[in-house]
Design a protein around this motif. Structure first.
Motif, PDB file in Angstrom:
ATOM      1  N   ALA A 297       2.982   3.453  -6.390  1.00  0.00           N
ATOM      2  CA  ALA A 297       1.541   3.656  -6.339  1.00  0.00           C
ATOM      3  C   ALA A 297       1.098   4.166  -4.973  1.00  0.00           C
ATOM      4  CB  ALA A 297       0.816   2.350  -6.671  1.00  0.00           C
ATOM      5  N   ILE A 298       1.636   3.591  -3.918  1.00  0.00           N
ATOM      6  CA  ILE A 298       1.287   4.010  -2.560  1.00  0.00           C
ATOM      7  C   ILE A 298       1.688   5.470  -2.332  1.00  0.00           C
ATOM      8  CG2 ILE A 298       1.919   3.693  -0.120  1.00  0.00           C
ATOM      9  CD1 ILE A 298       2.097   0.637  -0.809  1.00  0.00           C
ATOM     10  N   GLY A 299       2.907   5.829  -2.756  1.00  0.00           N
ATOM     11  CA  GLY A 299       3.360   7.210  -2.581  1.00  0.00           C
ATOM     12  C   GLY A 299       2.483   8.195  -3.314  1.00  0.00           C
ATOM     13  N   ASP A 300       2.128   7.876  -4.547  1.00  0.00           N
ATOM     14  CA  ASP A 300       1.269   8.753  -5.340  1.00  0.00           C
ATOM     15  C   ASP A 300      -0.089   8.930  -4.665  1.00  0.00           C
ATOM     16  OD1 ASP A 300      -0.123  10.120  -7.317  1.00  0.00           O
ATOM     17  OD2 ASP A 300      -0.157   8.452  -8.720  1.00  0.00           O
ATOM     18  N   ALA A 301      -0.723   7.821  -4.296  1.00  0.00           N
ATOM     19  CA  ALA A 301      -2.073   7.883  -3.727  1.00  0.00           C
ATOM     20  C   ALA A 301      -2.097   8.568  -2.363  1.00  0.00           C
ATOM     21  CB  ALA A 301      -2.648   6.473  -3.623  1.00  0.00           C
ATOM     22  N   MET A 302      -1.097   8.296  -1.542  1.00  0.00           N
ATOM     23  CA  MET A 302      -1.061   8.924  -0.217  1.00  0.00           C
ATOM     24  C   MET A 302      -0.724  10.401  -0.325  1.00  0.00           C
ATOM     25  SD  MET A 302       1.045   7.664   3.190  1.00  0.00           S
ATOM     26  CE  MET A 302       0.516   5.958   3.006  1.00  0.00           C
ATOM     27  N   GLY A 303       0.192  10.729  -1.246  1.00  0.00           N
ATOM     28  CA  GLY A 303       0.585  12.122  -1.423  1.00  0.00           C
ATOM     29  C   GLY A 303      -0.473  12.978  -2.089  1.00  0.00           C
ATOM     30  N   ALA A 304      -1.471  12.334  -2.718  1.00  0.00           N
ATOM     31  CA  ALA A 304      -2.545  13.088  -3.375  1.00  0.00           C
ATOM     32  C   ALA A 304      -3.317  13.953  -2.388  1.00  0.00           C
ATOM     33  CB  ALA A 304      -3.499  12.126  -4.082  1.00  0.00           C
ATOM     34  N   ALA A 305      -3.365  13.516  -1.124  1.00  0.00           N
ATOM     35  CA  ALA A 305      -4.120  14.268  -0.120  1.00  0.00           C
ATOM     36  C   ALA A 305      -3.342  15.446   0.463  1.00  0.00           C
ATOM     37  CB  ALA A 305      -4.541  13.332   1.009  1.00  0.00           C
ATOM     38  N   THR A 306      -2.009  15.396   0.401  1.00  0.00           N
ATOM     39  CA  THR A 306      -1.190  16.454   0.997  1.00  0.00           C
ATOM     40  C   THR A 306      -0.656  17.445  -0.032  1.00  0.00           C
ATOM     41  OG1 THR A 306       0.751  14.999   0.852  1.00  0.00           O
ATOM     42  CG2 THR A 306      -0.463  15.011   2.936  1.00  0.00           C
ATOM     43  N   GLU A 307      -0.841  17.141  -1.314  1.00  0.00           N
ATOM     44  CA  GLU A 307      -0.315  18.003  -2.374  1.00  0.00           C
ATOM     45  C   GLU A 307      -0.811  19.435  -2.236  1.00  0.00           C
ATOM     46  OE1 GLU A 307       0.283  17.888  -7.227  1.00  0.00           O
ATOM     47  OE2 GLU A 307      -1.486  16.954  -6.334  1.00  0.00           O
ATOM     48  N   ASN A 308       0.062  20.372  -2.535  1.00  0.00           N
ATOM     49  CA  ASN A 308      -0.187  21.827  -2.532  1.00  0.00           C
ATOM     50  C   ASN A 308      -0.088  22.462  -1.152  1.00  0.00           C
ATOM     51  OD1 ASN A 308      -0.636  21.978  -5.325  1.00  0.00           O
ATOM     52  ND2 ASN A 308      -2.806  21.487  -5.082  1.00  0.00           N
TER      53      ASN A 308
END
Length: 350
Positions: A15-26
Motif C-alpha cells: 500500500a505504501i509503495g502504491d500510494a507513494m509511487g502515485a506521485a512519481t508515475e509517468n
C-alpha cells in the motif's frame, strides 16, 4: 517475526509503495529528481504529470486497491482461491468508479468488459490462439495484485504458483503475465517462512518465474515478448555490476525498463530488491524513484519484501498509519483475518 506481523508488513508495504509511487508515475528517472529536487521518500499529492491527479497524499491507485478487494473476496470464500472468487473481486473493484474509471489498465479493462458483456460465466472458446485482446497482453497488472496468492500459501511455493495461475488467468491469461505473477507470488510465499531471508525470497521468486513460464505454456497461451526469467538475470547482472547504487538504479530504468510490460516491471523489482537486501523500506522508496510505472513497481517490491520490514520502525509506522487513514483501510484487521484463515488451514492454502 510472527506470521501476522509478516502479513501486515506485506500489505502495508504494498500500500505504501502504491500510494507513494502515485506521485512519481509517468516521470523518468531524471525527471523525478528534477521535478521534486531529490528522490521522493514521503507521500506527496500527485499533480498533472500523474494518472493519480486528484488523489490526496497517501491515497492508493489500482495496485493496492485490487489486492484489498481480492483479499476480501477470498476471505468471503473461506480462504479458497478459485476463478469465480477472483472474477467476483475484479468485478466488485470495477464497480468503484474512483478506481476503475481512473486507473484500470488496458488488460484488466478488456477482461472486465468481456465478463460484463458476456451472458456466460466463462469466455467463449477462442477461434485462434491469441485473438482475445485481454488475454494476449503481457502487462504488469498480473503481478501487482498477486500478493494474496502467496499469503494464502506461506512457505509453499507450488501452492503459491498454482494460486497465482488461477488469479492471473482471470485477467491476464498468457505465459509472460503468468510467469511474472508466479515470480512475485513465490517470493511472497517464501518470505513468510519463519526464518526466511531476502535472498531466499528472491531465489524462490526466480524459481516461480521459471515454473510459471513452464506451466503457463501448458495451461495458457504462449505470447511473444521478452522472457521474465531472462530479464531477471539481466537485472541481477546490473545489480552485481560496477558503479554506485544510484548508477545501478539508473541503469535498471534504462536497460531493463520500468514500464507497463511484465518483462520490465517484475525484473526491475528483482533488481531493486537485490540492491537493498538489508533495507526493505528503502527498496520500496527506490522503486518509487525508478521512473515510469512507479506505483506498480513499488507495490510489487513492497509485496516481495514487506515480510522483512520492522513494524516498529518509526518511518514505516508513520507511513503505515497515514496510508490506512488516507484510504479508510483497516490493513491490521485484514492481516488478522488472513492470518486466521492460514492458521486454520494448517499453514497451507486451501
Amino acid at each position: 517475526m510472527s506470521l501476522n506481523t509478516k502479513i501486515q508488513g506485506i500489505l502495508g508495504m504494498a500500500a505504501i509503495g502504491d500510494a507513494m509511487g502515485a506521485a512519481t508515475e509517468n516521470l523518468s528517472f531524471e525527471q523525478i529528481r528534477t521535478h521534486f529536487g531529490q528522490p521522493v521518500s514521503e507521500f506527496k499529492k500527485p499533480d498533472k504529470t500523474a494518472f493519480a491527479l486528484g488523489n490526496e497524499a497517501g491515497q492508493v491507485t489500482d495496485d493496492f486497491s485490487q489486492i484489498y478487494f481480492l483479499s476480501k473476496a477470498i476471505l468471503e470464500n473461506d480462504g479458497v482461491i478459485d476463478k469465480e472468487t477472483v472474477k467476483k473481486a475484479i468485478l466488485a473493484w470495477s464497480n468503484v468508479p474512483w478506481y476503475f474509471d481512473r486507473f484500470a489498465g488496458p488488460t484488466t479493462r478488456g477482461a472486465i468488459k468481456m465478463y460484463k458483456d458476456s451472458k456466460e460465466s466463462e469466455p467463449a472458446p477462442l477461434p485462434g490462439a491469441v485473438t482475445v485482446d485481454y488475454a494476449s497482453k503481457a502487462t504488469n497488472g498480473s503481478a501487482m495484485k498477486i500478493a494474496p496468492a502467496g499469503i494464502l500459501n506461506p512457505n509453499d511455493l507450488e501452492g503459491a504458483i498454482d494460486a497465482a495461475i488461477i488469479v492471473t488467468q482471470v485477467t491476464h491469461d498468457n505465459s509472460l503475465a503468468i510467469s511474472g505473477a508466479c515470480a512475485v507470488s513465490a517470493a511472497v510465499s517464501a518470505s513468510l517462512a519463519p526464518h526466511a531471508t531476502v535472498d531466499e525470497a528472491l531465489s524462490a521468486g526466480f524459481y516461480g518465474a521459471i515454473r510459471g513460464e513452464t506451466k503457463a505454456k501448458i495451461v495458457s497461451r504462449e505470447v511473444a515478448g521478452p522472457s521474465v526469467v531472462e530479464r531477471i538475470k539481466l537485472a541481477y547482472s546490473i545489480a552485481d555490476g560496477h558503479g554506485t547504487k544510484e548508477e545501478k538504479l539508473r541503469k535498471l530504468s534504462q536497460v531493463v525498463g520500468s514500464g507497463l510490460h511484465i518483462s520490465e516491471a517484475v525484473p526491475s523489482a528483482f533488481g531493486i530488491i537485490a540492491l537493498n537486501k538489508e533495507n526493505p523500506l528503502q527498496a520500496v522508496i527506490d522503486a518509487v524513484n525508478i521512473g515510469y510505472d512507479t506505483d506498480t513497481i513499488a507495490a510489487i517490491v513492497g509485496s516481495m519484501v514487506g515480510a522483512f520490514v520492522d513494524l516498529n520502525n518509526e518511518k514505516f509506522a508513520s507511513l503505515y498509519e497515514t496510508v490506512q487513514k488516507a484510504n479508510d483501510f483497516d490493513i491490521v484487521e485484514l492481516a488478522n483475518l488472513l492470518t486466521n484463515v492460514v492458521q486454520e488451514s494448517g499453514g497451507k492454502g486451501r
